[in-house]
Enzyme design. Structure first.
Site, PDB file in Angstrom:
ATOM      1  N   ASP A 165      70.099 -37.054  -4.940  1.00 29.63           N
ATOM      2  CA  ASP A 165      69.532 -38.456  -5.652  1.00 29.63           C
ATOM      3  C   ASP A 165      70.479 -39.314  -5.676  1.00 29.63           C
ATOM      4  O   ASP A 165      70.662 -39.512  -7.009  1.00 29.63           O
ATOM      5  CB  ASP A 165      68.610 -38.697  -6.823  1.00 29.63           C
ATOM      6  CG  ASP A 165      68.495 -37.568  -7.856  1.00 29.63           C
ATOM      7  OD1 ASP A 165      70.226 -37.346  -7.543  1.00 29.63           O
ATOM      8  OD2 ASP A 165      68.874 -38.271  -8.696  1.00 29.63           O
ATOM      9  N   ASP A 214      75.978 -37.063  -6.306  1.00 34.76           N
ATOM     10  CA  ASP A 214      75.263 -36.404  -5.696  1.00 34.76           C
ATOM     11  C   ASP A 214      75.933 -36.787  -4.154  1.00 34.76           C
ATOM     12  O   ASP A 214      76.925 -35.989  -3.299  1.00 34.76           O
ATOM     13  CB  ASP A 214      73.954 -36.990  -5.873  1.00 34.76           C
ATOM     14  CG  ASP A 214      73.317 -36.993  -6.585  1.00 34.76           C
ATOM     15  OD1 ASP A 214      72.362 -35.735  -6.246  1.00 34.76           O
ATOM     16  OD2 ASP A 214      72.901 -36.953  -7.776  1.00 34.76           O
ATOM     17  N   ASN A 248      67.939 -40.751 -10.268  1.00 31.58           N
ATOM     18  CA  ASN A 248      68.784 -41.658 -10.337  1.00 31.58           C
ATOM     19  C   ASN A 248      68.326 -43.265 -10.337  1.00 31.58           C
ATOM     20  O   ASN A 248      68.736 -43.970 -11.215  1.00 31.58           O
ATOM     21  CB  ASN A 248      70.217 -41.399 -10.247  1.00 31.58           C
ATOM     22  CG  ASN A 248      70.792 -40.155 -10.405  1.00 31.58           C
ATOM     23  OD1 ASN A 248      70.498 -39.720 -11.743  1.00 31.58           O
ATOM     24  ND2 ASN A 248      72.005 -39.586  -9.710  1.00 31.58           N
ATOM     25  N   THR A 307      70.135 -31.667  -5.563  1.00 29.07           N
ATOM     26  CA  THR A 307      71.047 -32.011  -7.031  1.00 29.07           C
ATOM     27  C   THR A 307      70.336 -32.869  -7.772  1.00 29.07           C
ATOM     28  O   THR A 307      70.676 -33.928  -8.002  1.00 29.07           O
ATOM     29  CB  THR A 307      71.936 -32.105  -6.549  1.00 29.07           C
ATOM     30  OG1 THR A 307      72.140 -33.579  -4.978  1.00 29.07           O
ATOM     31  CG2 THR A 307      72.923 -31.009  -5.756  1.00 29.07           C
ATOM     32  N   PHE A 344      68.678 -33.895 -17.477  1.00 35.32           N
ATOM     33  CA  PHE A 344      67.526 -35.369 -16.437  1.00 35.32           C
ATOM     34  C   PHE A 344      67.126 -34.738 -15.630  1.00 35.32           C
ATOM     35  O   PHE A 344      66.167 -34.960 -15.479  1.00 35.32           O
ATOM     36  CB  PHE A 344      68.920 -36.039 -16.140  1.00 35.32           C
ATOM     37  CG  PHE A 344      68.507 -36.961 -15.349  1.00 35.32           C
ATOM     38  CD1 PHE A 344      67.540 -38.306 -16.576  1.00 35.32           C
ATOM     39  CD2 PHE A 344      68.444 -37.689 -13.881  1.00 35.32           C
ATOM     40  CE1 PHE A 344      66.659 -39.000 -14.693  1.00 35.32           C
ATOM     41  CE2 PHE A 344      67.935 -37.767 -13.121  1.00 35.32           C
ATOM     42  CZ  PHE A 344      66.968 -39.570 -13.758  1.00 35.32           C
ATOM     43  N   ASN A 345      67.549 -34.080 -14.510  1.00 33.11           N
ATOM     44  CA  ASN A 345      67.037 -33.461 -13.716  1.00 33.11           C
ATOM     45  C   ASN A 345      65.508 -32.253 -13.686  1.00 33.11           C
ATOM     46  O   ASN A 345      64.203 -32.637 -12.912  1.00 33.11           O
ATOM     47  CB  ASN A 345      67.846 -32.905 -12.549  1.00 33.11           C
ATOM     48  CG  ASN A 345      68.615 -33.373 -11.515  1.00 33.11           C
ATOM     49  OD1 ASN A 345      68.833 -34.540 -11.588  1.00 33.11           O
ATOM     50  ND2 ASN A 345      69.805 -32.596 -11.045  1.00 33.11           N
ATOM     51  N   HIS A 386      78.359 -33.121 -11.810  1.00 39.54           N
ATOM     52  CA  HIS A 386      77.813 -31.960 -11.799  1.00 39.54           C
ATOM     53  C   HIS A 386      77.583 -31.367 -10.094  1.00 39.54           C
ATOM     54  O   HIS A 386      77.539 -29.790 -10.027  1.00 39.54           O
ATOM     55  CB  HIS A 386      76.543 -32.894 -12.529  1.00 39.54           C
ATOM     56  CG  HIS A 386      76.321 -32.714 -13.806  1.00 39.54           C
ATOM     57  ND1 HIS A 386      76.616 -32.240 -14.663  1.00 39.54           N
ATOM     58  CD2 HIS A 386      76.586 -34.218 -13.929  1.00 39.54           C
ATOM     59  CE1 HIS A 386      76.324 -33.506 -15.615  1.00 39.54           C
ATOM     60  NE2 HIS A 386      76.200 -34.518 -15.462  1.00 39.54           N
ATOM     61  N   ASP A 387      76.616 -32.150  -9.699  1.00 39.91           N
ATOM     62  CA  ASP A 387      75.690 -32.041  -8.299  1.00 39.91           C
ATOM     63  C   ASP A 387      76.968 -31.023  -7.318  1.00 39.91           C
ATOM     64  O   ASP A 387      76.882 -29.820  -6.653  1.00 39.91           O
ATOM     65  CB  ASP A 387      75.339 -32.365  -7.570  1.00 39.91           C
ATOM     66  CG  ASP A 387      74.135 -33.358  -8.815  1.00 39.91           C
ATOM     67  OD1 ASP A 387      74.416 -32.843  -9.331  1.00 39.91           O
ATOM     68  OD2 ASP A 387      74.440 -34.627  -8.225  1.00 39.91           O
TER      69      ASP A 387
HETATM   70  C1  BDR Z   1      72.487 -34.818 -13.102  1.00 43.79           C
HETATM   71  O1  BDR Z   1      71.141 -35.606 -13.321  1.00 43.79           O
HETATM   72  C2  BDR Z   1      72.335 -36.849 -12.927  1.00 43.79           C
HETATM   73  O2  BDR Z   1      72.300 -37.976 -13.232  1.00 43.79           O
HETATM   74  C3  BDR Z   1      73.376 -36.519 -11.587  1.00 43.79           C
HETATM   75  O3  BDR Z   1      73.474 -36.361 -10.803  1.00 43.79           O
HETATM   76  C4  BDR Z   1      73.337 -34.503 -11.678  1.00 43.79           C
HETATM   77  O4  BDR Z   1      72.336 -33.680 -10.645  1.00 43.79           O
HETATM   78  C5  BDR Z   1      73.333 -34.262 -14.393  1.00 43.79           C
HETATM   79  O5  BDR Z   1      71.891 -34.234 -14.859  1.00 43.79           O
HETATM   80 CA    CA Z   2      72.075 -35.541  -8.995  1.00 41.01          CA
END
Ligand code: BDR
Ligand code: CA
Length: 315
Positions: A10, A15, A40, A129, A171-172, A245-246
């Site tokens: 996303d 990403d 996102n 991701t 978040f994800n 993160h991703d």
């Molecule tokens: C995740 O949330 C998104 O904002 C980032 O792309 C990542 O995948 C981190 O919590």
């Molecule tokens: Ca992401």
């Protein structure tokens, strides 16, 4: 031999770096396609961003499939506060160039099912991701693909670490907790990069400078993107940079020795209330629940950023 992967994403700054890292490691990663989900920012933008990132790398030959625009049950939640209105805002304000290519006709969920069914067993690693909506839909429509996958490697969850969208949830997982629960409970061979590990991977000023100095097609643009991405976490948490993160998921496929983890039972809380979307991990095996995930617990952040910098230089 390079591992065949499909990246469900996303984009989103991190990403975008994950996509570029996958493209920059052809001896390890054979990127078959991007499947895109709303997350996102809304789906229309995440799809456009995926195409822009491929254009930046001059890899418009990689197909992009649009998937689910919203979670299975809940209302959509997006993260413009982190990624900006476009989902890929930059420090300079200059957006990535518009793509010349367009999204493929097939729905991402159908692409996933057809491709995984049509490939040899254990020959594909699916990487996710973003919110897990596309993956849960594919698993629900075609449960036979679950055991055909070699692995599902995801960025998502927060086991011991506090959440980043609610006190309990990452978040994800929070965006589509019902999809996440279905995926965690599916029996797929699951590897999890939760905030516990990604919060160890901070884009410090020195690491950002190393990327900015790369030259080449990607260096300056990625640095411009990360300049923006750093702003929210640095001001919110007082950290020396945002967590990248991703790309951890792709780095794991390129070089597993960067990370260590441990098998454990993880369940996703889908009850309404303050813990919605929390990934509850049985770290000490205090239940009889069978482990369903390899949770990555530690990683060498210098080697991780070294890999990213070295690889982006090749684009
Ligand atoms: C995740 O949330 C998104 O904002 C980032 O792309 C990542 O995948 C981190 O919590
Ligand atoms: Ca992401």
């Amino acid at each position: 031999m390079a591992t065949k992967i499909i990246l469900d994403c996303d984009p989103g700054h991190d990403d975008a770096v994950a996509i570029l890292l996958a493209l920059a490691a052809p001896e390890s990663v054979d990127l078959l396609a991007l499947t895109v989900v709303g997350g996102n920012v809304p789906l229309k933008l995440t799809v456009n961003n995926a195409l822009r990132v491929l254009a930046l790398a001059q890899r418009e030959d990689i197909p992009v499939y649009a998937g689910c625009p919203r979670p299975l049950l809940r209302e959509m939640v997006t993260a413009e506060h982190v990624h900006g209105e476009s989902g890929l805002d930059t420090g300079s304000g200059k957006l990535l160039e518009m793509p010349k290519t367009t999204v493929a006709d097939l729905h991402a969920v159908n692409y996933l099912i057809e491709t995984i069914r049509g490939s040899a067993k254990n020959s594909i690693i699916l990487v996710a991701t973003g919110p897990l909506t596309n993956i849960a839909a594919a698993f629900a429509m075609a449960p036979d693909i679950i055991e055909r996958l070699d692995q599902l490697v995801i960025m998502g969850g927060a086991c011991h670490e506090p959440g980043n969208i609610t006190p309990a949830a990452e978040f994800n997982i929070y965006v589509d907790p019902h999809a996440a629960k279905a995926v965690f409970d599916s029996g797929v061979n699951l590897v999890v990069f939760a905030l516990d590990i990604t919060h160890q991977m901070l884009i410090t000023p020195a690491r950002l400078a190393a990327i900015a100095e790369l030259g080449g097609r990607a260096g300056a643009v990625v640095a411009d993107l990360l300049e923006f991405f750093n702003q929210y976490d640095m001001s919110k948490y007082g950290w020396s940079g945002a967590p990248l993160h991703d790309p951890c998921t792709i780095a794991y496929i390129i070089d597993r020795t960067i990370f260590t983890g441990r098998e454990m039972a993880v369940t996703v809380d889908i009850n309404d209330g303050p813990s919605l979307g929390r990934t509850v991990a049985d770290w000490y095996s205090v239940t009889d629940a069978k482990p369903n995930a390899m949770v990555i617990t530690d990683g060498d952040s210098d080697r991780f950023f070294g890999l990213i910098t070295e690889r982006l230089a090749t684009l």
